[in-house]
Design an enzyme around this catalytic site. Structure first.
Site, PDB file in Angstrom:
ATOM      1  CD  GLU A 136      -2.677  -0.069  -0.017  1.00  0.00           C
ATOM      2  OE1 GLU A 136      -3.292  -0.652  -0.329  1.00  0.00           O
ATOM      3  OE2 GLU A 136      -3.357   0.860  -1.152  1.00  0.00           O
TER       4      GLU A 136
HETATM    5  C1  LIG Z   1       2.956  -9.882   0.623  1.00  0.00           C
HETATM    6  C2  LIG Z   1       2.335  -8.874  -0.401  1.00  0.00           C
HETATM    7  C3  LIG Z   1       1.283  -8.138  -0.782  1.00  0.00           C
HETATM    8  C4  LIG Z   1       1.009  -7.286  -1.831  1.00  0.00           C
HETATM    9  N1  LIG Z   1      -0.354  -7.021  -2.313  1.00  0.00           N
HETATM   10  C5  LIG Z   1      -0.710  -6.240  -3.759  1.00  0.00           C
HETATM   11  C6  LIG Z   1      -1.566  -6.461  -3.855  1.00  0.00           C
HETATM   12  O1  LIG Z   1      -2.794  -6.641  -4.069  1.00  0.00           O
HETATM   13  N2  LIG Z   1      -1.654  -5.692  -5.341  1.00  0.00           N
HETATM   14  C7  LIG Z   1      -0.764  -5.398  -6.052  1.00  0.00           C
HETATM   15  O2  LIG Z   1      -1.049  -4.306  -6.532  1.00  0.00           O
HETATM   16  N3  LIG Z   1       0.477  -5.268  -5.175  1.00  0.00           N
HETATM   17  C8  LIG Z   1       1.454  -6.023  -4.090  1.00  0.00           C
HETATM   18  N4  LIG Z   1       1.413  -6.087  -3.372  1.00  0.00           N
HETATM   19  C9  LIG Z   1       2.632  -4.854  -3.618  1.00  0.00           C
HETATM   20  C10 LIG Z   1       3.660  -4.209  -2.867  1.00  0.00           C
HETATM   21  O3  LIG Z   1       2.350  -3.190  -3.279  1.00  0.00           O
HETATM   22  C11 LIG Z   1       4.784  -3.952  -3.557  1.00  0.00           C
HETATM   23  O4  LIG Z   1       6.304  -5.040  -3.206  1.00  0.00           O
HETATM   24  C12 LIG Z   1       5.039  -2.417  -3.083  1.00  0.00           C
HETATM   25  O5  LIG Z   1       4.162  -1.588  -3.827  1.00  0.00           O
HETATM   26  C13 LIG Z   1       6.756  -2.529  -3.376  1.00  0.00           C
HETATM   27  O6  LIG Z   1       7.048  -2.188  -4.558  1.00  0.00           O
HETATM   28  P1  LIG Z   1       8.008  -3.630  -4.219  1.00  0.00           P
HETATM   29  O7  LIG Z   1       8.670  -4.285  -4.081  1.00  0.00           O
HETATM   30  O8  LIG Z   1       8.419  -3.074  -6.318  1.00  0.00           O
HETATM   31  O9  LIG Z   1       9.511  -2.286  -4.190  1.00  0.00           O
HETATM   32  P2  LIG Z   1      10.365  -1.098  -5.385  1.00  0.00           P
HETATM   33  O10 LIG Z   1       8.952  -0.617  -5.686  1.00  0.00           O
HETATM   34  O11 LIG Z   1      11.536  -1.976  -6.553  1.00  0.00           O
HETATM   35  O12 LIG Z   1      10.987  -0.611  -3.863  1.00  0.00           O
HETATM   36  C14 LIG Z   1      12.468  -0.685  -2.976  1.00  0.00           C
HETATM   37  C15 LIG Z   1      12.745  -0.346  -1.523  1.00  0.00           C
HETATM   38  O13 LIG Z   1      12.995   1.184  -3.026  1.00  0.00           O
HETATM   39  C16 LIG Z   1      12.725   2.415  -2.210  1.00  0.00           C
HETATM   40  N5  LIG Z   1      11.673   3.155  -2.767  1.00  0.00           N
HETATM   41  C17 LIG Z   1      11.269   3.110  -4.263  1.00  0.00           C
HETATM   42  N6  LIG Z   1      11.263   4.215  -4.693  1.00  0.00           N
HETATM   43  C18 LIG Z   1      11.915   4.849  -4.645  1.00  0.00           C
HETATM   44  C19 LIG Z   1      11.565   6.924  -4.840  1.00  0.00           C
HETATM   45  N7  LIG Z   1      10.755   7.188  -4.874  1.00  0.00           N
HETATM   46  N8  LIG Z   1      11.612   7.297  -2.915  1.00  0.00           N
HETATM   47  C20 LIG Z   1      12.537   6.796  -2.139  1.00  0.00           C
HETATM   48  N9  LIG Z   1      12.486   5.429  -1.845  1.00  0.00           N
HETATM   49  C21 LIG Z   1      11.934   4.514  -2.905  1.00  0.00           C
HETATM   50  C22 LIG Z   1      11.309   1.814  -1.438  1.00  0.00           C
HETATM   51  O14 LIG Z   1      11.020   2.795  -0.170  1.00  0.00           O
HETATM   52  C23 LIG Z   1      11.712   0.386  -0.654  1.00  0.00           C
HETATM   53  O15 LIG Z   1      12.278   0.199  -0.107  1.00  0.00           O
HETATM   54  C24 LIG Z   1       2.384  -7.340  -2.595  1.00  0.00           C
HETATM   55  C25 LIG Z   1       3.091  -6.940  -1.471  1.00  0.00           C
HETATM   56  C26 LIG Z   1       3.204  -8.191  -0.787  1.00  0.00           C
HETATM   57  C27 LIG Z   1       4.799  -8.395  -0.603  1.00  0.00           C
END
Ligand SMILES: Cc1cc2nc3c(=O)[nH]c(=O)nc-3n(C[C@H](O)[C@H](O)[C@H](O)COP(=O)(O)OP(=O)(O)OC[C@H]3O[C@@H](n4cnc5c(N)ncnc54)[C@H](O)[C@@H]3O)c2cc1C
Length: 449
Positions: free
Chosen positions: A443
């Site tokens: 989220e």
């Molecule tokens: C168990 C689980 C359930 C989920 N359920 C859903 C769902 O129902 N629907 C859905 O669509 N998604 C879902 N997600 C996905 C979740 O929303 C994403 O994992 C989340 O948005 C982070 O994206 P990412 O994993 O690609 O991490 P990344 O975006 O790659 O981020 C990695 C790190 O970089 C940091 N970062 C990235 N961009 C920036 C920035 N601009 N400034 C500062 N820091 C930054 C982040 O804070 C994080 O610490 C789920 C994830 C999990 C693990």
């Protein structure tokens, strides 16, 4: 208080009535058919269903994750029993109007209701809660045809919903999604792409699953301005709206997680056979704006869930600390004296009080946020309404991030209170921490908030 009691008897009444004066909402026409008694009856029902049907399989589901055999997802039957009880109670439609078949309850009360389920079993709770989130978007932005097709059966839980935003290469940066939706000559759309981590993305709990999918319509503007939103059902609907043939959306695999294991986390593939029907919600290119407009409730729900798992860990470690004895405290520190309960030790008190402060603080903060939503929705003074809306907008990232930062910290302290037992899987303290560890990530990561 026993370890299987979700909240003590005075916590919610204190927050709802003494702090927030929730019963004053009944002075407004929208809630005039309610009273403190109806609110309390609703909360009592939530507590009962959560305690009787969600809590008992929380740990069992953690140890018995859903399985995918290449065709169907299977999971322990307790999840279905709990989900059915939830939907039959009418809670999915709780905040919706009487005309829609709902209970027309304030957001503050529905947040409190959610608390019991989040404390009892966050994984099973994901199935109805994602449905509620999807209904929220459809009810505000979809055409009457789409509403008629999906909403009534989502409100009863016959259909469930998902939010399908994330892609393997695009999580925080949704501007970079690659899923596309191509408009056909007859005005319909075909969706193609891959989504990952989609919670509740496949299961056999409902007759249909309505995925809310972010996709780009080719030729649209770049970045976030070019993202549109589509309802993509697992099964298409026939002309008479009965459930029809399988849509071209497929589960490619289940994801195995640190916690929150009872909820399916799915990798989904849309349009492998070029025939994935999607239904545009609202207008093209406004998809992300629609999603974000509905984020207030979703972010409060995540923050509140984190506070409630923190609270449950606190209660669990509090019970343990009252029973577990170690050492002796002066003046009763002779070898022949009875060993003292660890709750008497200053450092254990510190850890318990910190958990209490983190979780009760998070509960209070999120209920305040929900109460702001109710006050905005019932406010007749435009100036005050704008001020309240600005305050809510300012607070929303905090409502999500603070409890989800401090909820897992509370659970970490809960493990520490149990000592070695806290580090074993024979006790649930470690599961609370694992389940809660998701909340700073999804989220919108806390860093991004
Ligand atoms: C168990 C689980 C359930 C989920 N359920 C859903 C769902 O129902 N629907 C859905 O669509 N998604 C879902 N997600 C996905 C979740 O929303 C994403 O994992 C989340 O948005 C982070 O994206 P990412 O994993 O690609 O991490 P990344 O975006 O790659 O981020 C990695 C790190 O970089 C940091 N970062 C990235 N961009 C920036 C920035 N601009 N400034 C500062 N820091 C930054 C982040 O804070 C994080 O610490 C789920 C994830 C999990 C693990």
């Amino acid at each position: 208080m026993a370890a299987d009691t979700l909240l003590n008897d005075f916590e919610l009444p204190f927050q709802l009535y003494d702090v927030l004066g929730t019963e004053s909402l009944t002075e407004h026409a929208k809630f005039s058919e309610h009273s403190r008694e109806t609110f309390d009856a609703v909360l009592e029902t939530a507590n009962k269903i959560a305690t009787d049907l969600f809590l008992p399989h929380n740990h069992i589901a953690d140890k018995n994750e859903p399985q995918f055999d290449g065709k169907k997802v299977s999971m322990i039957n307790d999840v279905k029993v709990a989900f059915d009880a939830f939907r039959e109670s009418g809670f999915i439609a709780g905040r919706y109007s009487f005309e829609d078949g709902g209970m027309q309850l304030p957001e503050t009360v529905m947040t409190a209701v959610a608390g019991y389920f989040m404390a009892a079993n966050p994984s099973t709770t994901a199935y109805p809660f994602l449905t509620t989130a999807a209904i929220n978007v459809i009810s505000h932005f979809a055409s009457d045809d789409i509403k008629a097709a999906f909403m009534p059966r989502m409100l009863t839980g016959e259909f469930t919903g998902t939010m399908a935003l994330t892609e393997p290469h695009a999580g925080s940066s949704l501007a970079d999604i690659k899923t596309i939706a191509v408009k056909q000559d007859d005005g319909s759309y075909r969706v193609k792409g891959s989504k990952i981590y989609i919670s509740a993305g496949d299961h056999e709990l409902s007759d249909n699953i309505v995925h809310l999918v972010l996709a780009k319509v080719p030729g649209g503007p770049g970045g976030v301005k070019g993202i549109s939103l589509f309802a993509v059902p697992k099964y298409r609907l026939n002309d008479d709206l009965s459930v029809g043939e399988r849509n071209d959306v497929h589960l490619t695999g289940l994801i195995h997680k640190l916690g929150y294991r009872g909820a399916t986390s799915t990798a989904l593939s849309f349009g492998d056979e070029g025939d994935c029907h999607g239904y545009l919600i609202g207008e093209e290119h406004f998809g992300l704006r629609y999603m974000f407009k509905m984020m207030n409730e979703a972010r409060i729900a995540v923050g509140f869930g984190a506070a409630m798992i923190g609270y449950r860990g606190y209660q669990y470690s509090l019970d343990y600390a009252k029973d577990r004895t170690q050492g002796r405290i002066a003046p009763n520190n002779k070898p022949e004296d009875d060993a003292t309960a660890i709750i008497q030790h200053g450092d254990v008190k510190r850890m318990l009080l910190a958990q209490k402060a983190y979780s009760e603080g998070g509960i209070s903060l999120c209920l305040y946020g929900s109460n702001l939503i109710d006050r905005i929705n019932t406010c007749e003074d435009e100036t005050l309404k704008n001020e309240l809306t600005e305050l809510l907008d300012l607070l929303t990232p905090v409502l999500k991030a603070w409890p989800s930062e401090y909820g897992p910290k509370a659970n970490d302290l809960g493990i520490q209170v149990l000592g070695g037992a806290g580090y074993t899987r024979e006790y649930q303290a470690e599961q609370f921490w694992r389940d809660n560890r998701l909340n700073p990530i999804h989220e919108g990561t806390n860093g991004v908030q």
